[in-house]
Design an enzyme around this catalytic site. Structure first.
Site, PDB file in Angstrom:
ATOM      1  N   LYS A 131       0.777  -1.213   0.018  1.00 43.10           N
ATOM      2  CA  LYS A 131      -0.023   0.064   0.077  1.00 43.10           C
ATOM      3  C   LYS A 131       0.806   1.318   0.070  1.00 43.10           C
ATOM      4  O   LYS A 131       0.737   2.303  -0.817  1.00 43.10           O
ATOM      5  CB  LYS A 131      -0.852   0.144   1.203  1.00 43.10           C
ATOM      6  CG  LYS A 131      -1.924   1.068   1.209  1.00 43.10           C
ATOM      7  CD  LYS A 131      -2.963   1.236   2.440  1.00 43.10           C
ATOM      8  CE  LYS A 131      -2.182   1.835   3.659  1.00 43.10           C
ATOM      9  NZ  LYS A 131      -3.111   1.926   4.817  1.00 43.10           N
ATOM     10  N   ASP A 149      -6.329   1.078   0.587  1.00 43.46           N
ATOM     11  CA  ASP A 149      -6.753   1.328   1.922  1.00 43.46           C
ATOM     12  C   ASP A 149      -7.884   1.020   2.311  1.00 43.46           C
ATOM     13  O   ASP A 149      -8.733   0.320   1.521  1.00 43.46           O
ATOM     14  CB  ASP A 149      -6.086   2.745   2.245  1.00 43.46           C
ATOM     15  CG  ASP A 149      -7.233   3.720   1.535  1.00 43.46           C
ATOM     16  OD1 ASP A 149      -8.385   3.161   0.703  1.00 43.46           O
ATOM     17  OD2 ASP A 149      -7.507   5.027   1.913  1.00 43.46           O
TER      18      ASP A 149
END
Ligand code: SF4
Length: 222
Positions: A131, A149
């Site tokens: 991420k 996310d």
């Protein structure tokens, strides 16, 4: 392709994905990262700080931090207690300080002080997962990256674009459905949509630009 989905199902999903993309472009063409930064190192630090913390709060903390620490070497040489104090208000400050110092040391010794611009190098840094790496690639290196996310996870699941819960699996599902050049902007668009309309725990479907044909969850919440 997942078992049971079938070629037709995947094709239908791809067509729906293309229409979803068009509507995102129509309604939020300018979605962008909300962390303040200049250059990959600042973005790496800001992204580490943003875990379990709002971007607004991070943006309050980083100006002083960025003025004090200018290079990876500066962070690598930081006094841990001082750094913890400086980032305390972002939460989880012990872990974050430890990771920032460790990642900076690795950048300094293994990458000549420059944040690397490749996924495999970025994820080798302390505290950096896919991420964070995708945030850095997409926003500091112009390399397309899908940032999964909490918002992207929720929005893509509600839109029926994935059935997975693991962020990496979701990332790969979305990579199949959307053109690579659009990955970074799409992440920002989904994050903005998740923050403002498709909120947790209850989305504002009445204000949403996706109708029932595009969002299979809509009828559940209206
Ligand atoms: S219709 Fe509702 S559940 Fe679907 S994307 Fe919009 S806000 Fe989210």
């Amino acid at each position: 392709m997942g078992g049971g989905t079938g070629a037709g199902g995947q094709r239908g999903k791809k067509e729906r994905a293309a229409r979803i993309l068009r509507l995102f472009d129509e309604h939020c063409p300018d979605a962008a990262i909300s962390l303040d930064f200049s250059g990959p190192l600042q973005l790496l630090v800001a992204t580490v700080l943003s875990a379990q913390c709002t971007d607004v709060r991070v943006n309050q903390v980083t100006p002083a931090l960025f003025a004090r620490y200018r290079t990876a070497g500066d962070y690598a040489a930081a006094d841990p207690e001082t750094l913890m104090d400086e980032i305390r208000s972002t939460g989880f400050f012990r872990n974050k300080a430890k990771n920032i110092i460790a990642a900076a040391s690795q950048i300094d010794t293994r990458f000549g002080g420059e944040v690397p611009g490749r996924m495999e190098d970025l994820v080798s840094l302390a505290g950096v997962g896919r991420k964070t790496a995708n945030v850095i690639l997409g926003n500091a290196f112009d390399v397309p990256g899908l940032v999964v996310d909490t918002h992207v996870k929720r929005v893509s699941r509600r839109l029926g674009l994935t059935e997975n819960t693991d962020p990496v699996k979701i990332e790969f599902d979305l990579m199949e459905l959307f053109p690579r050049p659009r990955w970074t902007l799409l992440s920002h668009q989904m994050i903005a949509h998740g923050r403002t309309v498709c909120k947790a725990p209850k989305p504002s479907c009445g204000e949403c630009f996706f109708d029932g044909a595009l969002c299979p969850s809509r009828r559940k919440y209206l």
